[in-house]
Each structure stands twice: as C-alpha cells, then as structure tokens.
Design an enzyme around this catalytic site. Structure first.
Site, PDB file in Angstrom:
ATOM      1  CE  LYS A 188      11.024  23.675  50.289  1.00 24.66           C
ATOM      2  NZ  LYS A 188      11.456  22.576  51.475  1.00 24.66           N
ATOM      3  NE  ARG A 222      10.847  20.524  43.381  1.00 20.37           N
ATOM      4  CZ  ARG A 222      11.586  20.103  44.071  1.00 20.37           C
ATOM      5  NH1 ARG A 222      13.281  20.319  44.232  1.00 20.37           N
ATOM      6  NH2 ARG A 222      10.582  19.690  45.163  1.00 20.37           N
ATOM      7  NE  ARG A 230      13.609  13.071  57.892  1.00 20.10           N
ATOM      8  CZ  ARG A 230      13.387  14.210  57.031  1.00 20.10           C
ATOM      9  NH1 ARG A 230      12.772  15.107  56.603  1.00 20.10           N
ATOM     10  NH2 ARG A 230      13.788  13.875  55.534  1.00 20.10           N
ATOM     11  NE  ARG A 235      12.780   9.324  54.180  1.00 19.57           N
ATOM     12  CZ  ARG A 235      12.993  10.102  53.566  1.00 19.57           C
ATOM     13  NH1 ARG A 235      11.641   9.844  53.132  1.00 19.57           N
ATOM     14  NH2 ARG A 235      13.375  10.958  52.678  1.00 19.57           N
ATOM     15  NE  ARG A 259      18.137  15.563  49.982  1.00 22.58           N
ATOM     16  CZ  ARG A 259      17.950  14.482  50.622  1.00 22.58           C
ATOM     17  NH1 ARG A 259      17.596  13.415  50.719  1.00 22.58           N
ATOM     18  NH2 ARG A 259      17.319  14.512  51.884  1.00 22.58           N
TER      19      ARG A 259
END
Ligand SMILES: [Zn+2]
Length: 228
Positions: free
Chosen positions: A17, A92, A131, A164, A175
């Site tokens: 997004k 949120r 990533r 990460r 998550r």
C-alpha cells in the site's frame, strides 16, 4: 488535479500500500500521509506535538491518539491538502476512525474512500521474509523479486546483506495474525458506512496499480491522471 474525496489505504505490512500510495500521490498531485512521517517531522522541528511525542517514542510506547490526531488535523489543514490526500496505514482503530471522520467533516471534506489491500498471509510471508538489507548502504533487496547479482552481497557497495529480525518468517506470521485481529473491526466499520472497497494486492506493482485505478474510478474518484 486532486481527488474529490480523501483516500485511505488499509492493509497488512508487505501488502504494497505504501508503493501504491506514492503512485497515487504523484499521479493526482496530493500528499501521501503517514502518521510515522508526521511524527518524525514534528519531533525534528521541535513542535509542541513533537515534544509531547518524543519521550513516548523514545520509550518505545505507542503515541496517544490525541497527539496523533492533533498532527493529522494540523496536516490536513495545510494548503497542499486542499485537493485531498492519501492516508497510508491510518487510522488503525475505530476511535481513530471516528475522530478522523469528525475532523474531515469539520474541514468540509467528503467521506473517505477506504481501500483494503487484500493479500494472503502466505504471499506476505514470502514477500517480507525475502527481504534482505545491505549492512553498508541500507539498500533493500528481495531474494525472490529483486535479488542481488551476487547472492548475499550488495550490488552497489559489496556490503553484506542481513535480514532484520522482524522479517523472519515466524515473526512475520505472528505479526499478521495480530494485525488481522486489530484491523477487522475497522474494516467492518467502513464497510457498514459504504465507504469500503478492496483491491487484490497479490499481483505485481503495475497490475495492482491498474486495478486500483479501476476501484478509484468506480467510486467516482476522477481517474484522469498521467500514470507513471
Ligand atoms: Zn549496499
């Protein structure tokens, strides 16, 4: 130029997004707003809101709604917001959405069009866990979609690529579950108001962009903008 109603993009981390918000922003010449960027700007400039937020952010705590909404209200009152804006990942929660509705009404904006970016958890885990970041220059690679020429090393400076800890597959999956639980009431809220539509975010950037413009056009958001 501009949008005849504000646009809000919702979706889990990795749904793309942010990329699409940047494109809509460039295409319609409207600001791309994220509360993270706003917070950092206020802290950098040492405004009252920034000074209220800084110790909270330094502790790693969530900045309270009145501070965040104060920043939002100030931001959309600026002249460059007059032609609409794209919110990326805000609101949120339902209390934030209700307060945002109030602010928009007060400023005579139309009710926002909310676009939910739908992507399966498996696709998101694949995307995010692929990533890798350069430990020297911070360049971002994706071993599936945008791999470095030499595996494990940066194309620009030869730096070692690291992952990460947030991007490990099991952390990503946890998550996403938390995100879905938190966001579902918000999606229901906007759907009940008739302001919600969805875009399938699983395709490539260009295809998602094309579908997104169809969604915007369907809701009367002027589709006349030079894409690029
Ligand atoms: Zn590098």
């Amino acid at each position: 130029m501009g949008l005849n109603r504000p646009v809000i993009f919702l979706g889990p981390p990795g749904a793309g997004k942010g990329t699409q918000a940047k494109r809509v922003s460039a295409c319609y010449h409207v600001p791309h707003l994220s509360t993270g960027d706003m917070l950092r700007e206020h802290v950098r400039q040492g405004t009252l809101l920034g000074r209220a937020a800084k110790p909270i952010m330094d502790r790693g705590d969530l900045v309270p709604d009145d501070v965040v909404l104060g920043m939002v209200e100030e931001r959309i009152a600026r002249p460059d917001s007059a032609g609409g804006f794209v919110f990326d990942g805000f609101p949120r929660t339902i209390p934030q959405a209700q307060k945002l509705d109030e602010i928009l009404r007060k400023r005579s904006f139309a009710s926002p069009l909310v676009v939910n970016f739908r992507v399966s958890n498996d696709t998101l885990v694949h995307r995010v866990s692929g990533r890798w970041v350069c430990s020297v220059g911070g360049e971002i690679y994706n071993i599936y979609e945008h791999p470095p020429q030499k595996p494990g090393f940066c194309d620009h400076d030869g730096g070692v690529l690291v992952q990460r800890s947030d991007d490990h597959a099991d952390v990503v999956r946890e998550r996403l579950v938390a995100f879905a639980q938190q966001t579902q009431p918000l999606i229901d809220y906007y759907r009940a108001k008739g302001d919600l539509d969805e875009v399938d975010g699983a395709a490539g950037v260009e295809e998602v962009s094309r579908r997104l413009h169809e969604v915007l056009a369907r809701h009367g958001v002027d589709g006349n903008c030079a894409q690029g």
